[in-house]
Design an enzyme around this catalytic site. Structure first.
Site, PDB file in Angstrom:
ATOM      1  N   ASP A  30      46.158  42.255  42.056  1.00  0.00           N
ATOM      2  CA  ASP A  30      45.000  42.480  42.929  1.00  0.00           C
ATOM      3  C   ASP A  30      43.874  43.145  42.145  1.00  0.00           C
ATOM      4  O   ASP A  30      44.124  43.863  41.180  1.00  0.00           O
ATOM      5  CB  ASP A  30      45.427  43.364  44.109  1.00  0.00           C
ATOM      6  CG  ASP A  30      44.423  43.326  45.243  1.00  0.00           C
ATOM      7  OD1 ASP A  30      43.524  42.449  45.227  1.00  0.00           O
ATOM      8  OD2 ASP A  30      44.525  44.168  46.147  1.00  0.00           O
ATOM      9  N   GLY A  33      38.253  40.724  42.065  1.00  0.00           N
ATOM     10  CA  GLY A  33      36.915  40.762  42.669  1.00  0.00           C
ATOM     11  C   GLY A  33      36.228  42.094  42.387  1.00  0.00           C
ATOM     12  O   GLY A  33      35.063  42.140  41.974  1.00  0.00           O
ATOM     13  N   TRP A  35      36.875  44.204  40.017  1.00  0.00           N
ATOM     14  CA  TRP A  35      36.604  44.318  38.572  1.00  0.00           C
ATOM     15  C   TRP A  35      35.238  43.695  38.257  1.00  0.00           C
ATOM     16  O   TRP A  35      34.429  44.272  37.531  1.00  0.00           O
ATOM     17  CB  TRP A  35      37.712  43.613  37.791  1.00  0.00           C
ATOM     18  CG  TRP A  35      37.596  43.739  36.298  1.00  0.00           C
ATOM     19  CD1 TRP A  35      38.172  44.684  35.506  1.00  0.00           C
ATOM     20  CD2 TRP A  35      36.848  42.880  35.417  1.00  0.00           C
ATOM     21  NE1 TRP A  35      37.837  44.479  34.193  1.00  0.00           N
ATOM     22  CE2 TRP A  35      37.016  43.376  34.107  1.00  0.00           C
ATOM     23  CE3 TRP A  35      36.068  41.747  35.625  1.00  0.00           C
ATOM     24  CZ2 TRP A  35      36.427  42.772  32.994  1.00  0.00           C
ATOM     25  CZ3 TRP A  35      35.470  41.154  34.525  1.00  0.00           C
ATOM     26  CH2 TRP A  35      35.657  41.665  33.220  1.00  0.00           C
ATOM     27  N   ARG A  43      32.505  37.171  41.351  1.00  0.00           N
ATOM     28  CA  ARG A  43      33.951  37.318  41.553  1.00  0.00           C
ATOM     29  C   ARG A  43      34.771  36.384  40.656  1.00  0.00           C
ATOM     30  O   ARG A  43      35.813  36.772  40.129  1.00  0.00           O
ATOM     31  CB  ARG A  43      34.308  37.038  43.018  1.00  0.00           C
ATOM     32  CG  ARG A  43      33.795  38.069  44.000  1.00  0.00           C
ATOM     33  CD  ARG A  43      34.172  37.659  45.424  1.00  0.00           C
ATOM     34  NE  ARG A  43      35.605  37.515  45.593  1.00  0.00           N
ATOM     35  CZ  ARG A  43      36.442  38.526  45.809  1.00  0.00           C
ATOM     36  NH1 ARG A  43      35.974  39.741  45.905  1.00  0.00           N
ATOM     37  NH2 ARG A  43      37.723  38.307  45.946  1.00  0.00           N
ATOM     38  N   HIS A  47      38.307  36.546  38.187  1.00  0.00           N
ATOM     39  CA  HIS A  47      39.503  35.692  38.163  1.00  0.00           C
ATOM     40  C   HIS A  47      39.757  35.163  36.742  1.00  0.00           C
ATOM     41  O   HIS A  47      40.899  35.037  36.322  1.00  0.00           O
ATOM     42  CB  HIS A  47      39.359  34.533  39.148  1.00  0.00           C
ATOM     43  CG  HIS A  47      39.313  34.975  40.586  1.00  0.00           C
ATOM     44  ND1 HIS A  47      40.177  35.923  41.096  1.00  0.00           N
ATOM     45  CD2 HIS A  47      38.507  34.624  41.624  1.00  0.00           C
ATOM     46  CE1 HIS A  47      39.904  36.124  42.377  1.00  0.00           C
ATOM     47  NE2 HIS A  47      38.892  35.356  42.720  1.00  0.00           N
ATOM     48  N   SER A  75      47.986  33.571  48.032  1.00  0.00           N
ATOM     49  CA  SER A  75      48.770  33.736  49.254  1.00  0.00           C
ATOM     50  C   SER A  75      48.338  32.717  50.310  1.00  0.00           C
ATOM     51  O   SER A  75      47.267  32.104  50.207  1.00  0.00           O
ATOM     52  CB  SER A  75      48.590  35.149  49.804  1.00  0.00           C
ATOM     53  OG  SER A  75      47.277  35.306  50.307  1.00  0.00           O
ATOM     54  N   ASN A  78      45.038  33.538  51.496  1.00  0.00           N
ATOM     55  CA  ASN A  78      43.896  33.302  50.600  1.00  0.00           C
ATOM     56  C   ASN A  78      43.104  32.037  50.921  1.00  0.00           C
ATOM     57  O   ASN A  78      41.966  31.885  50.496  1.00  0.00           O
ATOM     58  CB  ASN A  78      44.347  33.252  49.125  1.00  0.00           C
ATOM     59  CG  ASN A  78      44.669  34.619  48.557  1.00  0.00           C
ATOM     60  OD1 ASN A  78      45.481  34.757  47.650  1.00  0.00           O
ATOM     61  ND2 ASN A  78      44.026  35.669  49.074  1.00  0.00           N
ATOM     62  N   TRP A  79      43.712  31.132  51.724  1.00  0.00           N
ATOM     63  CA  TRP A  79      42.983  29.919  52.118  1.00  0.00           C
ATOM     64  C   TRP A  79      41.771  30.265  52.976  1.00  0.00           C
ATOM     65  O   TRP A  79      40.878  29.456  53.170  1.00  0.00           O
ATOM     66  CB  TRP A  79      43.886  28.947  52.880  1.00  0.00           C
ATOM     67  CG  TRP A  79      44.960  28.318  52.043  1.00  0.00           C
ATOM     68  CD1 TRP A  79      46.306  28.498  52.173  1.00  0.00           C
ATOM     69  CD2 TRP A  79      44.795  27.383  50.958  1.00  0.00           C
ATOM     70  NE1 TRP A  79      46.979  27.743  51.230  1.00  0.00           N
ATOM     71  CE2 TRP A  79      46.077  27.051  50.478  1.00  0.00           C
ATOM     72  CE3 TRP A  79      43.680  26.798  50.338  1.00  0.00           C
ATOM     73  CZ2 TRP A  79      46.280  26.179  49.414  1.00  0.00           C
ATOM     74  CZ3 TRP A  79      43.883  25.916  49.278  1.00  0.00           C
ATOM     75  CH2 TRP A  79      45.175  25.613  48.827  1.00  0.00           C
ATOM     76  N   SER A 206      51.609  42.772  51.559  1.00  0.00           N
ATOM     77  CA  SER A 206      50.836  41.534  51.739  1.00  0.00           C
ATOM     78  C   SER A 206      51.695  40.271  51.804  1.00  0.00           C
ATOM     79  O   SER A 206      51.345  39.242  51.220  1.00  0.00           O
ATOM     80  CB  SER A 206      49.786  41.394  50.630  1.00  0.00           C
ATOM     81  OG  SER A 206      48.896  42.481  50.632  1.00  0.00           O
ATOM     82  N   GLU A 217      62.156  48.691  43.306  1.00  0.00           N
ATOM     83  CA  GLU A 217      61.351  49.879  43.034  1.00  0.00           C
ATOM     84  C   GLU A 217      59.887  49.462  43.080  1.00  0.00           C
ATOM     85  O   GLU A 217      59.505  48.439  42.505  1.00  0.00           O
ATOM     86  CB  GLU A 217      61.683  50.440  41.646  1.00  0.00           C
ATOM     87  CG  GLU A 217      63.082  50.996  41.523  1.00  0.00           C
ATOM     88  CD  GLU A 217      63.286  52.230  42.392  1.00  0.00           C
ATOM     89  OE1 GLU A 217      62.312  52.977  42.608  1.00  0.00           O
ATOM     90  OE2 GLU A 217      64.421  52.440  42.873  1.00  0.00           O
TER      91      GLU A 217
HETATM   92  C1  FPP Z   1      43.293  39.242  43.624  1.00  0.00           C
HETATM   93  O1  FPP Z   1      41.998  39.620  43.318  1.00  0.00           O
HETATM   94  C2  FPP Z   1      43.757  38.078  42.934  1.00  0.00           C
HETATM   95  C3  FPP Z   1      43.881  36.829  43.467  1.00  0.00           C
HETATM   96  C4  FPP Z   1      43.481  36.464  44.818  1.00  0.00           C
HETATM   97  C5  FPP Z   1      44.447  35.716  42.721  1.00  0.00           C
HETATM   98  C6  FPP Z   1      45.114  36.038  41.437  1.00  0.00           C
HETATM   99  C7  FPP Z   1      44.607  35.089  40.440  1.00  0.00           C
HETATM  100  C8  FPP Z   1      44.520  35.324  39.119  1.00  0.00           C
HETATM  101  C9  FPP Z   1      45.050  36.544  38.500  1.00  0.00           C
HETATM  102  C10 FPP Z   1      43.861  34.368  38.188  1.00  0.00           C
HETATM  103  C11 FPP Z   1      44.467  33.044  38.054  1.00  0.00           C
HETATM  104  C12 FPP Z   1      45.934  33.009  38.123  1.00  0.00           C
HETATM  105  C13 FPP Z   1      46.707  32.407  37.213  1.00  0.00           C
HETATM  106  C14 FPP Z   1      48.181  32.338  37.401  1.00  0.00           C
HETATM  107  C15 FPP Z   1      46.153  31.788  36.013  1.00  0.00           C
HETATM  108  P1  FPP Z   1      41.000  39.786  44.513  1.00  0.00           P
HETATM  109  O2  FPP Z   1      40.010  38.669  44.417  1.00  0.00           O
HETATM  110  O3  FPP Z   1      41.716  39.892  45.791  1.00  0.00           O
HETATM  111  O4  FPP Z   1      40.312  41.148  44.138  1.00  0.00           O
HETATM  112  P2  FPP Z   1      39.626  42.162  45.152  1.00  0.00           P
HETATM  113  O5  FPP Z   1      40.698  42.657  46.075  1.00  0.00           O
HETATM  114  O6  FPP Z   1      39.082  43.201  44.264  1.00  0.00           O
HETATM  115  O7  FPP Z   1      38.553  41.382  45.864  1.00  0.00           O
END
Ligand code: FPP
Length: 254
Positions: A30, A33, A35, A43, A47, A75, A78-79, A206, A217
């Site tokens: 997590d 975004g 970052w 955003r 990624h 997830s 996430n859609w 989540s 753990e």
């Molecule tokens: C959470 O960040 C991350 C995701 C929704 C997806 C995870 C995807 C990656 C790490 C990149 C691609 C994956 C692979 C396997 C190559 P967020 O957008 O929810 O961050 P935020 O909570 O700060 O908005």
């Protein structure tokens, strides 16, 4: 591979107890975004950095000899994100799978996936299936991507498969046990995670691996996923090694 080994030694590998490594690490990645936002970037750039972190953590896992790594990449929920972000993530994922294929082959890594894979866009699904099939003979480490995944969904799917067996007469309700049930999960051979890591500081599960994390753990760090590197990973494992796992027992010796 050799270079990674040297790096491992430099980052204080010696502080990890080789005889007490987790067998299965699961990670809720997590903070991509946030970052990006902190740097005034889009955003999607978060990624991209997140994908680099995935590469580093997969390599670090392999170097340690941990045989199972499961990453929550997308997830069910996430859609609901903006179409544009979903498309960017799916594109990134497809390119990642293609780019990493050879390295997985070179390092004995088998790729697998859990979740509603059929809901992924065609190109992403194709790269996923190709990498899974190309790496299917590997057995040093299993990298599982949770994609369009929901923990409750997995349990419901298992319950439905069980119900069908009862209906057809091949299983009796009185024979249901935890062990039997777990054989109907997406990857029956997957051991439960010993260590569940969540980055970016939120105290939530989540809907990740609900059945499997009963005794895992938990390690929650404020570090955002794109900043989660080998050093942070070793820190998490070191903390894990200091915990006393009791599985509901008293912990008293003897
Ligand atoms: C959470 O960040 C991350 C995701 C929704 C997806 C995870 C995807 C990656 C790490 C990149 C691609 C994956 C692979 C396997 C190559 P967020 O957008 O929810 O961050 P935020 O909570 O700060 O908005």
């Amino acid at each position: 591979k050799g270079d990674h080994g040297i790096l491992t030694a430099m980052v204080g590998m010696d502080e990890l107890d080789r005889s007490n490594l987790p067998r299965h690490v699961a990670i809720i990645m997590d903070g991509n975004g946030r970052w990006a936002k902190r740097r005034g970037l889009k955003r999607v750039l978060g990624h991209h950095k997140g994908a680099d972190a995935v590469h580093e953590i997969v390599t670090a896992t392999r170097d340690l000899g941990i045989p199972w790594l499961t990453l929550y990449a997308f997830s069910e929920e996430n859609w609901q994100r903006p179409q544009q972000e979903i498309q960017a993530l799916m594109g990134l994922l497809g390119r990642f799978l293609k780019k990493e294929r050879q390295e997985m082959l070179d390092n004995g890594i088998r790729l697998s996936a859990i979740g509603r894979i059929d809901k992924l866009p065609e190109t992403t699904r194709r790269e996923l299936l190709e990498t899974m099939s190309a790496t299917s003979v590997n057995h040093d480490m299993v990298l599982t991507l949770a994609l369009s995944y929901g923990g409750r969904q997995e349990i419901v799917d298992a319950a439905r498969a069980l119900a069908l067996q009862v209906q057809s007469g091949s299983l009796r309700p009185e024979d249901f046990t935890e062990e039997v049930f777990s054989r109907f999960l997406y990857i029956p051979a997957m051991p439960d995670p010993d260590l569940l890591i969540r980055t970016s500081g939120e105290y939530r599960i989540s809907n990740f691996l609900l059945w499997q994390i009963a005794y895992s753990e938990l390690y929650i760090t404020p570090i955002l996923w794109p900043d989660f590197d080998r050093r942070e990973y070793h820190r998490a494992i070191r903390e894990y090694q200091q915990r006393e796992r009791r599985f509901g027992n008293t912990g008293a010796a003897g």
